[in-house]
Write a protein that holds these residues in place. Structure first.
Motif, PDB file in Angstrom:
ATOM      1  N   ASP A   1      49.961  37.265  47.121  1.00  0.00           N
ATOM      2  CA  ASP A   1      49.233  36.998  48.146  1.00  0.00           C
ATOM      3  C   ASP A   1      47.679  36.723  47.971  1.00  0.00           C
ATOM      4  O   ASP A   1      46.884  35.896  48.274  1.00  0.00           O
ATOM      5  N   ALA A   2      47.217  37.775  47.188  1.00  0.00           N
ATOM      6  CA  ALA A   2      45.831  37.707  46.745  1.00  0.00           C
ATOM      7  C   ALA A   2      45.615  36.495  46.184  1.00  0.00           C
ATOM      8  O   ALA A   2      44.412  35.975  46.231  1.00  0.00           O
ATOM      9  N   PHE A   3      46.443  36.000  45.236  1.00  0.00           N
ATOM     10  CA  PHE A   3      46.189  34.651  44.408  1.00  0.00           C
ATOM     11  C   PHE A   3      46.178  33.527  45.104  1.00  0.00           C
ATOM     12  O   PHE A   3      45.382  32.790  45.087  1.00  0.00           O
ATOM     13  N   ARG A   4      46.864  33.568  46.306  1.00  0.00           N
ATOM     14  CA  ARG A   4      46.886  32.444  47.565  1.00  0.00           C
ATOM     15  C   ARG A   4      45.570  32.289  47.827  1.00  0.00           C
ATOM     16  O   ARG A   4      45.237  31.398  48.213  1.00  0.00           O
ATOM     17  N   TYR A   5      44.756  33.324  48.119  1.00  0.00           N
ATOM     18  CA  TYR A   5      43.338  33.573  48.638  1.00  0.00           C
ATOM     19  C   TYR A   5      42.378  33.395  47.492  1.00  0.00           C
ATOM     20  O   TYR A   5      41.211  33.500  47.487  1.00  0.00           O
ATOM     21  N   LYS A   6      42.971  33.088  46.582  1.00  0.00           N
ATOM     22  CA  LYS A   6      41.884  32.832  45.087  1.00  0.00           C
ATOM     23  C   LYS A   6      41.094  34.201  44.943  1.00  0.00           C
ATOM     24  O   LYS A   6      39.965  34.251  44.751  1.00  0.00           O
ATOM     25  N   ILE A   7      41.941  35.335  44.978  1.00  0.00           N
ATOM     26  CA  ILE A   7      41.448  36.591  44.598  1.00  0.00           C
ATOM     27  C   ILE A   7      42.307  37.151  43.234  1.00  0.00           C
ATOM     28  O   ILE A   7      43.334  37.085  43.309  1.00  0.00           O
ATOM     29  N   GLY A   8      41.406  37.576  42.434  1.00  0.00           N
ATOM     30  CA  GLY A   8      42.004  38.237  41.241  1.00  0.00           C
ATOM     31  C   GLY A   8      41.317  39.341  40.904  1.00  0.00           C
ATOM     32  O   GLY A   8      40.076  39.368  40.832  1.00  0.00           O
ATOM     33  N   MET A   9      42.160  40.350  40.349  1.00  0.00           N
ATOM     34  CA  MET A   9      41.515  41.463  39.952  1.00  0.00           C
ATOM     35  C   MET A   9      41.632  41.970  38.468  1.00  0.00           C
ATOM     36  O   MET A   9      42.923  41.781  38.082  1.00  0.00           O
ATOM     37  N   ILE A  10      40.720  42.462  37.780  1.00  0.00           N
ATOM     38  CA  ILE A  10      40.902  42.746  36.275  1.00  0.00           C
ATOM     39  C   ILE A  10      41.065  44.469  36.354  1.00  0.00           C
ATOM     40  O   ILE A  10      39.954  44.817  36.395  1.00  0.00           O
ATOM     41  N   HIS A  11      41.959  44.885  36.167  1.00  0.00           N
ATOM     42  CA  HIS A  11      42.322  46.163  36.307  1.00  0.00           C
ATOM     43  C   HIS A  11      41.437  47.225  35.103  1.00  0.00           C
ATOM     44  O   HIS A  11      41.659  46.590  33.868  1.00  0.00           O
TER      45      HIS A  11
ATOM     46  N   ALA B   1      43.006  43.090  46.596  1.00  0.00           N
ATOM     47  CA  ALA B   1      43.775  42.610  45.295  1.00  0.00           C
ATOM     48  C   ALA B   1      45.268  42.575  45.783  1.00  0.00           C
ATOM     49  O   ALA B   1      46.047  42.241  45.026  1.00  0.00           O
ATOM     50  N   GLY B   2      45.636  43.292  46.958  1.00  0.00           N
ATOM     51  CA  GLY B   2      47.303  43.201  47.253  1.00  0.00           C
ATOM     52  C   GLY B   2      47.766  44.394  46.653  1.00  0.00           C
ATOM     53  O   GLY B   2      49.102  44.533  46.918  1.00  0.00           O
ATOM     54  N   ILE B   3      47.130  45.444  46.242  1.00  0.00           N
ATOM     55  CA  ILE B   3      47.896  46.535  45.542  1.00  0.00           C
ATOM     56  C   ILE B   3      48.318  47.281  47.000  1.00  0.00           C
ATOM     57  O   ILE B   3      49.400  48.179  46.964  1.00  0.00           O
ATOM     58  N   TYR B   4      47.241  47.828  47.635  1.00  0.00           N
ATOM     59  CA  TYR B   4      47.370  48.541  48.925  1.00  0.00           C
ATOM     60  C   TYR B   4      47.433  47.722  50.163  1.00  0.00           C
ATOM     61  O   TYR B   4      46.682  46.764  49.885  1.00  0.00           O
TER      62      TYR B   4
ATOM     63  N   LEU C   1      41.273  33.695  36.087  1.00  0.00           N
ATOM     64  CA  LEU C   1      40.678  32.286  36.155  1.00  0.00           C
ATOM     65  C   LEU C   1      41.832  31.301  36.026  1.00  0.00           C
ATOM     66  O   LEU C   1      41.603  30.192  36.778  1.00  0.00           O
ATOM     67  N   TYR C   2      42.824  31.257  35.388  1.00  0.00           N
ATOM     68  CA  TYR C   2      43.646  30.393  34.903  1.00  0.00           C
ATOM     69  C   TYR C   2      44.501  30.171  36.291  1.00  0.00           C
ATOM     70  O   TYR C   2      44.866  29.140  36.480  1.00  0.00           O
ATOM     71  N   ARG C   3      44.842  31.210  37.023  1.00  0.00           N
ATOM     72  CA  ARG C   3      45.247  31.243  38.336  1.00  0.00           C
ATOM     73  C   ARG C   3      44.405  30.833  39.371  1.00  0.00           C
ATOM     74  O   ARG C   3      44.775  30.747  40.705  1.00  0.00           O
ATOM     75  N   GLY C   4      43.000  30.193  39.093  1.00  0.00           N
ATOM     76  CA  GLY C   4      42.468  29.653  39.996  1.00  0.00           C
ATOM     77  C   GLY C   4      41.450  30.459  41.061  1.00  0.00           C
ATOM     78  O   GLY C   4      41.139  30.244  41.707  1.00  0.00           O
ATOM     79  N   ALA C   5      41.127  31.778  40.504  1.00  0.00           N
ATOM     80  CA  ALA C   5      40.528  32.610  41.358  1.00  0.00           C
ATOM     81  C   ALA C   5      39.225  32.433  41.479  1.00  0.00           C
ATOM     82  O   ALA C   5      38.372  31.967  40.456  1.00  0.00           O
ATOM     83  N   ASP C   6      38.520  32.384  42.552  1.00  0.00           N
ATOM     84  CA  ASP C   6      37.479  32.135  42.866  1.00  0.00           C
ATOM     85  C   ASP C   6      36.524  33.405  43.305  1.00  0.00           C
ATOM     86  O   ASP C   6      35.419  33.622  43.186  1.00  0.00           O
ATOM     87  N   ILE C   7      37.307  34.663  43.678  1.00  0.00           N
ATOM     88  CA  ILE C   7      36.603  36.002  43.784  1.00  0.00           C
ATOM     89  C   ILE C   7      37.293  36.665  42.857  1.00  0.00           C
ATOM     90  O   ILE C   7      38.578  36.939  42.799  1.00  0.00           O
TER      91      ILE C   7
ATOM     92  N   LYS D   1      31.505  31.418  41.553  1.00  0.00           N
ATOM     93  CA  LYS D   1      32.374  32.235  41.726  1.00  0.00           C
ATOM     94  C   LYS D   1      31.753  33.518  42.215  1.00  0.00           C
ATOM     95  O   LYS D   1      30.581  33.647  42.031  1.00  0.00           O
ATOM     96  N   SER D   2      32.576  34.315  43.197  1.00  0.00           N
ATOM     97  CA  SER D   2      31.993  35.700  43.513  1.00  0.00           C
ATOM     98  C   SER D   2      32.578  36.740  42.570  1.00  0.00           C
ATOM     99  O   SER D   2      34.009  36.466  42.219  1.00  0.00           O
ATOM    100  N   ILE D   3      31.607  37.603  42.194  1.00  0.00           N
ATOM    101  CA  ILE D   3      32.079  38.573  41.290  1.00  0.00           C
ATOM    102  C   ILE D   3      31.812  39.827  41.932  1.00  0.00           C
ATOM    103  O   ILE D   3      30.747  40.064  42.189  1.00  0.00           O
ATOM    104  N   ILE D   4      32.840  40.677  41.837  1.00  0.00           N
ATOM    105  CA  ILE D   4      32.531  42.125  42.215  1.00  0.00           C
ATOM    106  C   ILE D   4      32.882  43.028  41.136  1.00  0.00           C
ATOM    107  O   ILE D   4      33.859  42.955  40.501  1.00  0.00           O
ATOM    108  N   ILE D   5      31.915  43.794  40.786  1.00  0.00           N
ATOM    109  CA  ILE D   5      32.249  44.692  39.604  1.00  0.00           C
ATOM    110  C   ILE D   5      31.652  46.083  39.984  1.00  0.00           C
ATOM    111  O   ILE D   5      30.886  46.447  40.498  1.00  0.00           O
ATOM    112  N   ILE D   6      33.071  46.936  39.661  1.00  0.00           N
ATOM    113  CA  ILE D   6      33.211  48.300  40.101  1.00  0.00           C
ATOM    114  C   ILE D   6      32.391  49.113  38.829  1.00  0.00           C
ATOM    115  O   ILE D   6      32.775  48.963  37.731  1.00  0.00           O
ATOM    116  N   THR D   7      31.533  49.926  38.926  1.00  0.00           N
ATOM    117  CA  THR D   7      31.070  50.564  37.923  1.00  0.00           C
ATOM    118  C   THR D   7      30.455  51.855  38.447  1.00  0.00           C
ATOM    119  O   THR D   7      30.054  52.005  39.636  1.00  0.00           O
ATOM    120  N   HIS D   8      30.167  52.881  37.678  1.00  0.00           N
ATOM    121  CA  HIS D   8      29.116  53.804  38.092  1.00  0.00           C
ATOM    122  C   HIS D   8      28.094  54.182  36.994  1.00  0.00           C
ATOM    123  O   HIS D   8      27.351  55.220  37.065  1.00  0.00           O
TER     124      HIS D   8
END
Lengths: 563, 392
Positions: free
Chosen positions: A77-87, A53-56, A155-161, A191-198
């Motif tokens: 940059d991440a948004f340019r590659y259509k990647i968006g993260m929900i923190h 997501a471009g944080i690190y 999603l509004y920013r057009g993220a696909d991931i 869309k591709s979704i990555i979900i972090i969880t334990h």
């Protein structure tokens, strides 16, 4: 297969100081799939995702988006590659509406048109089945709505991931179901979704594939349909673990702490506790369930004497009946006073009368243990400070939510942290570090605290070890009431189960345990009774045995009358 | 590591063709916080810093004046410990140390007392008032006792006021203590007007008397001994007493203090009373034990220098002996340079500034580690390696 890969990580590594947070991770994410990223705290899940997501910026390795190498320096940059993260922690402007938050930071043309935005937002919400009013202000929103805004923003920013960092931690079971429905619709949309969880059961419910991280390394990626919770746990922890909480039947239960009509306003004047009543019984674990911020923290703090109550009583029944009187908590003056009130008896049942005795004689017979309490002491904890509570001889232990900010002092070593509870003992102006030192060694040994020595500042320890130190100290006082707020938050599975066992041990020793938890499965497995809170009110108390998650979930969101 | 990288790049299905692009974009170095540092390493960094500072000072000296830098350094040492100067230097150290000790309990409590200047000055003023009115009426022993009580009480009062407001209404202690300095200065000015009708801006021994007598006939010895004892006492107080423990807990986390039942308000007020009282004592030592005179500049900024002393020593009274020594040594040395070489006093200020900059700046390297990105080099290697392999 390879043409359907949306995101590809190759050999990604990241170090923080001497800690290797992520080590040589390879990972593929396909178009139109939900990938669960599973791992214990500190296994590098969030760090890995932050690099996408471009944080690190990764120390080593490459990221490919749709087959092209991507250099991602910033979230932009991440948004340019259509990647968006929900923190996990929302990043919204409170005084703006949903729509305003969504367009914030986007440069599209010279002027921006809010009504157009609202229309666009409405399109997205309709497409995926969100429920949101774009004109609602953030501060009027519930946590789940805020999360929706965060997802819409991406999603509004057009993220696909889309990357979601522990999205379910703040939601009720019903809200989780809704979120999952939305995620499934997005998947159908490609869309591709990555979900972090334990949380394992969520992984099983929502994901197509699971990638397991352990200590920064990618252990495996498996098809969800072809695996089991036990197998995933083993991959996550690195060895077989049994996930059973043994719940014994309460023995010799008696009312210990009765809370009646507790009401409390916070600094801003909001009612955080509203007429809360319940009874905690000895030899029993009372669970407290509720969405974060429903008043659990304030309730425990109120009992511990850290809040100024508006109204209400907290009646503590100190089990003193037939116990010898000591001077440890009662000074001579108080002992004489209580004797005059007829609170004591001799072993043969006669009421103690000190009239005509010298102070020396009184000290003598009390110290010999000949004077016994006639009844249990009944003390109202209302308006008592923590110090007064201790001086009254009430053994009330409290494991607060904020371990290093309240329960312990991060920059002090384990010995000095042991001393927090006991340093006042004795008349000397100097502190005595011998007993706390011995206690520290005992806790390190008994609870298997991993630390270089007892003189290591506790902030250097890992979360699980910090919690062991804190719980160990609180249990060492042999409490009559033990309150623990989110004691396993951020702990790995082994440490979590150790804490559950410790709570169970306390229960078997006859302690009244009050346990504030967030994982309903654990609450149902561990607690004898579960008190459900909603918006500072008690929405009900259910029996832990046979309790239904869905029912508790409903109670967490609305008040169904009082008990 | 590098070899592994290259293997991946070669075998990677998509990425092998354009690796060069990344090189230009990677940051040159990055900074990470150190988890822990060995004490040898920490001392090593400080030694390097002082050495680097001296080298830079030497360069500046040569560039600006053309003088031999070594003779300049020698002059610095002579300035501090030349003939007949040692005692004065040690006394300067003692006074600065005393004020630094005073601010330390408050700082350990994260109470930013920048009012040591005023607290010391008011202690000095109280001493002067007692001396002015009683020096010819009361015998020496009771006079000294009255001076002591007055100075300590005045300093404690100056510490109490901001502490009380902080404890009650959570006012900003930094502003409050700072403003109290000006009140103290104005009170001294007022005192000077009343005490000396000639309009002089100093009231000296002719009006105040001789104050505290010399111990064994040695000037300043008593002051130095008092501060030496105080250093030990304060070290024990902070490290081993229940009060000291409470101060640390309140300073680290007010929530923890409340949680274990420490009365935070009482600790704040009590600690500032101690802090102010020691400042008052410093005022007594300056006015009653050394100069036997008062003006509004007797503290001479040491109330602020003390903050630096305390911080550099990490609030440890024993380390403070070293940091005070360093600062006083530099200060006196710098003075000597400007007189001996006929340089303006600004020059010595430049040298002191350079040295302090390095000493404070090196803390950054103690807390953080700088990693220079090795990738540009690794890259060069990587680009070679596959070629070699192909040739093979």
């Amino acid at each position: 297969m390879s043409d359907s890969i949306a995101l590809q990580l190759r050999n990604i590594s990241k170090r923080f100081g001497s800690i290797q947070a992520v080590r040589n991770v390879d990972l593929d994410v396909r178009h139109g799939e939900i990938l669960a990223l599973l791992g214990e705290n500190g296994s590098g899940k969030t760090t890995l995702m932050n690099m996408i997501a471009g944080i690190y910026f990764p120390d080593e390795g490459q990221i490919f988006v749709d087959g092209e190498e991507a250099t991602i320096h910033s979230p932009k940059d991440a948004f340019r590659y259509k990647i968006g993260m929900i923190h996990q922690h929302f990043k919204l402007v409170d005084v703006f509406t949903a729509a305003e938050n969504i367009v914030l930071g986007i440069r599209e043309g010279a002027r921006f048109n809010l009504s157009e935005t609202e229309k666009k937002v409405a399109d997205i919400t309709e497409k995926y089945g969100f429920e949101i009013d774009p004109r609602k202000k953030i501060y009027d929103m519930a946590v789940s709505e805020k999360q929706t805004v965060e997802i819409l923003k991406v999603l509004y920013r057009g993220a696909d991931i889309l990357i979601l960092d522990e999205p379910t931690a703040v939601l009720t079971p019903q809200e989780i179901d809704k979120l999952f429905a939305v995620l499934r619709r997005m998947r159908e949309d490609g869309k591709s979704i990555i979900i972090i969880t334990h949380k394992l059961h969520e992984v099983m419910a929502i994901s197509d594939r699971v990638a397991v991280l352990r200590k920064g390394e990618h252990i495996a990626t498996v098809e969800t349909a072809k695996t089991t919770e036990a197998e995933l746990t083993e991959m996550m922890v690195g060895k077989k673990v049994t996930l059973n909480i043994e719940r014994s039947e309460p023995k010799n239960s008696a009312d210990r702490l009765t809370v009646e009509g507790l009401s409390l306003k916070n600094h801003e004047g909001t009612q955080v506790l509203d007429n809360v009543s319940f009874t905690a019984r000895s030899g029993e674990i009372l669970g407290i369930a509720g969405i974060a911020g429903s008043g659990q923290k304030e309730l425990l703090e109120a009992i511990a004497g850290l809040q100024h109550l508006e109204s209400g009583d907290m009646i503590f029944r100190n089990p003193k009946k037939d116990q010898p009187v000591t001077f440890f908590h009662k000074d001579l003056h108080r002992v004489k006073q209580l004797a005059a009130e007829g609170a004591f008896r001799y072993e043969d049942g006669k009421t103690v009368d000190f009239t005509g005795m010298s102070d020396k004689e009184i000290r003598q017979i009390v110290n010999d243990g000949k004077v016994l309490f006639k009844e249990d002491e009944i003390i109202d904890l209302k308006d008592k400070t923590p110090l007064q509570i201790r001086e009254l001889g009430i053994r009330l232990s409290f494991v607060p939510e904020d371990r290093l900010g309240m329960g312990l002092v991060g920059n002090m070593d384990i010995v000095d942290n042991m001393m927090l509870r006991s340093y006042r003992k004795g008349k000397s102006v100097f502190v005595d570090r011998t007993k706390p030192g011995a206690l520290a060694d005992k806790i390190i040994h008994d609870l298997q605290v991993v630390t270089p020595s007892a003189h290591t500042p506790v902030r250097r320890l890992s979360g699980g070890n910090v919690q062991k130190v804190l719980v160990g100290r609180e249990i060492a006082a042999a409490p009559k009431v033990l309150m623990a707020a989110y004691p396993v938050r951020g702990l790995d599975i082994n440490s979590s189960y150790m804490i559950y066992n410790l709570l169970n041990e306390q229960k078997e020793n006859g302690t009244a345990v009050i346990f504030v938890g967030e994982d309903l499965d654990v609450l149902i497995a561990l607690c004898d009774r579960i008190l459900v809170m909603c918006g500072g009110k008690v929405s009900g108390i259910v029996d832990g045995r046979g309790a239904q998650k869905e029912k508790i979930g409903l109670m967490m969101t609305k008040t169904e009358g009082s008990v | 590591m590098e070899e592994k990288d290259s293997v991946v790049e070669v075998t990677s299905p998509v990425g092998g063709d354009e690796p060069q692009e990344k090189k230009a974009r990677t940051p040159l170095f990055h900074v990470t916080k150190r988890a822990q540092i060995g004490w040898q390493k920490a001392i090593g960094i400080r030694v390097i810093a002082i050495f680097a500072a001296l080298v830079l000072c030497a360069i500046i000296t040569v560039l600006c004046t053309g003088d031999n830098p070594f003779s300049v350094f020698k002059t610095v040492a002579e300035g501090a410990f030349g003939k007949g100067r040692t005692l004065v230097t040690v006394h300067d150290i003692a006074i600065l140390l005393c004020i630094s000790l005073a601010v330390t309990p408050a700082f350990r409590m994260r109470f930013w007392n920048i009012g040591a200047e005023g607290q010391t000055l008011i202690g000095g003023l109280a001493t002067a008032i007692v001396m002015l009115n009683l020096h010819d009426k009361v015998p020496t022993a009771p006079l000294v006792l009255i001076m002591l009580v007055a100075a300590v009480a005045a300093g404690a009062l100056w510490g109490f006021v901001p502490a009380f407001f902080k404890a009650r209404w959570n006012t900003n202690e930094t502003l409050f203590t700072l403003m109290m300095n000006y009140v103290a200065i104005q009170l001294v000015e007022y005192f000077l007007k009343i005490a000396d009708k000639t309009g002089s801006n100093v009231v000296g021994p002719n009006l105040l008397g001789t104050g505290i007598p010399n111990l064994f006939g040695v000037q300043y010895l008593l002051n130095i001994l008092v501060v030496a004892v105080l250093t030990g006492v304060l070290y024990v107080y902070l490290q081993y007493s229940k009060h000291g423990y409470e101060i640390s807990v309140v300073g680290e986390s007010e929530n923890t203090a409340k949680y274990i039942g420490i009365n935070v308000r009482r600790v704040i007020i009590r600690t500032m009373l101690v802090s102010g009282a020691i400042c008052g004592l410093a005022g007594l030592l300056i006015v009653g034990g050394a100069s036997h005179s008062i003006n509004s500049n007797i503290v001479d900024g040491r109330g602020f220098t003390a903050i630096m002393v305390s911080w550099l020593a990490k609030f440890n009274p024993l380390y403070m002996i070293l940091t005070t020594f360093l600062l006083v040594f530099l200060d006196r040395g710098a003075d000597e340079i400007s007189t001996r070489f006929g340089l303006s006093s600004s020059f010595s200020a430049i040298l002191t500034g350079v040295i302090l900059f390095f000493i404070i700046g090196c803390e950054f390297f103690i807390n953080y580690q700088v990693h220079f990105d090795r990738r540009p080099f690794a890259k060069a290697k990587k680009q070679c390696e596959p070629q070699i392999k192909e040739e093979e």
